[in-house]
Design a protein around this motif. Structure first.
Motif, short mmCIF file in Angstrom:
data_model
loop_
_atom_site.label_atom_id
_atom_site.label_comp_id
_atom_site.label_asym_id
_atom_site.label_seq_id
_atom_site.Cartn_x
_atom_site.Cartn_y
_atom_site.Cartn_z
N THR A 1 0.49 -1.28 0.31
CA THR A 1 -0.13 -0.17 0.10
C THR A 1 0.43 1.23 0.07
O THR A 1 1.90 1.06 0.64
N CYS A 2 0.53 2.23 -0.21
CA CYS A 2 1.04 3.74 -0.19
C CYS A 2 1.82 4.08 1.12
O CYS A 2 3.23 4.32 1.18
N ASN B 1 -8.27 1.07 -5.60
CA ASN B 1 -8.48 1.88 -3.99
C ASN B 1 -7.67 2.90 -4.60
O ASN B 1 -6.58 2.65 -4.01
N GLU C 1 -6.85 4.70 -1.56
CA GLU C 1 -6.07 4.95 -0.24
C GLU C 1 -4.75 4.21 -1.21
O GLU C 1 -3.99 5.11 0.17
N THR C 2 -5.19 2.77 -1.13
CA THR C 2 -4.35 1.99 -1.23
C THR C 2 -3.15 2.05 -2.23
O THR C 2 -2.19 1.48 -2.06
#
Length: 294
Positions: free
Chosen positions: A109-110, A160, A162-163
């Protein structure tokens, strides 16, 4: 005038005779069952069956029926229901196949895999992968451009925000394999959907050595071997510094999940563990009162 009409009529008659003879001589026979099977198939023409379209699969199914076996031939979109109709139409028996689903084997993920560069080229995973490692230090993980999303004809996969990772809607996924083919880093895999949708898999494909992998992503598999030692069914192997779980051997015991030091192994659709009962606190006030009375 009459001569010209007669000549043209004669030419037309001769041409018609020649065309008729050619059509008979070079006629290609097509088994009528191919058209019947094509009508039963969903008509998605997604290529998930391994053929160019539903017509190609229908032809292969008819030939397989003539050979006495339909093994290896299936329509991932139609599933067992459609294949059952095809088998009835061709007078064949077909084995029940376990449903499959696309699984994204990357958890970078980020937050866990920060960017170290900025890519300003064509917004495509294929183009970014051709240019190098991408925007992060991991040269194996998801590039986040959504080529898999564009390839899916069934609206079963989305990014997604956010991720920065793709997520698969298992209710819509037909296991056609289009997203698998579209991913240049091969992080998407078709795996057995599992009983009640439960499955266990390693969400990492990073083949770098442990320290290098962890520097690029905090959730990377480091190939430590703890999961392999814990598994009593021989379902886990380590190759190229990364673990892999064979879904044909996995018994979903989740012991490997508990011992993974980087949480790279994911268990999906399992019920939440029951909270441990808290020990009752011993009352202190009554004891104090008895001490004062004494």
């Amino acid at each position: 005038m009459l001569i010209a009409v007669a000549v043209l009529g004669g030419i037309g008659l001769i041409a018609a005779i020649v065309l008729y003879a050619c059509s008979k001589k070079f006629a290609v026979y097509e088994d009528p069952r191919i058209a019947q099977v094509t009508e039963v198939l969903p008509g998605a023409n997604c290529g998930g069956c391994g053929f160019a379209g539903c017509g190609g699969l229908a032809d292969a199914l008819v030939k397989g029926a003539d050979a006495g076996s339909l093994d290896g031939l299936k329509c991932p979109v139609g599933g067992q229901e459609v294949m059952g109709k095809v088998a009835d139409l061709l007078g064949m028996a077909i084995a029940n196949g376990e449903p499959m689903v696309a699984v994204v084997r990357c958890n970078g993920t980020c937050a866990l895999r920060p960017k170290i560069a900025e890519y300003n080229g064509l917004r495509s995973c294929a183009a970014m992968n051709a240019c190098g490692a991408g925007e992060t230090a991991c040269g194996f993980g998801c590039l986040g451009c959504g080529d898999c999303v564009a390839a899916c004809q069934f609206d079963a996969i989305h990014m997604n925000p956010e991720t920065g990772l793709p997520e698969v809607d298992e209710e819509k996924c037909t296991s056609c394999g289009a997203c698998v083919k579209a991913c240049p880093r091969h992080i998407i895999e078709l795996r057995k959907k599992g009983p009640k949708g439960r499955r266990v898999f390693v969400s990492c494909v990073n083949k770098d050595k442990g320290p290098v992998a962890m520097k690029a992503c905090k959730a990377a598999c480091i190939g430590c071997g703890k999961c392999e030692k814990e598994c009593k069914f021989g379902a886990i192997t380590i190759e190229g510094n990364v673990s892999y779980i064979d879904f044909n051997k996995c018994r979903l015991c989740k012991k490997c999940v508990a011992v993974c030091p980087t949480n790279a192994i994911h268990a999906v659709n399992f019920p939440a563990p029951k909270p441990k009962p808290t020990e009752p606190t011993t009352p202190t006030e009554p004891i104090k009162e008895k001490e004062e009375q004494a």
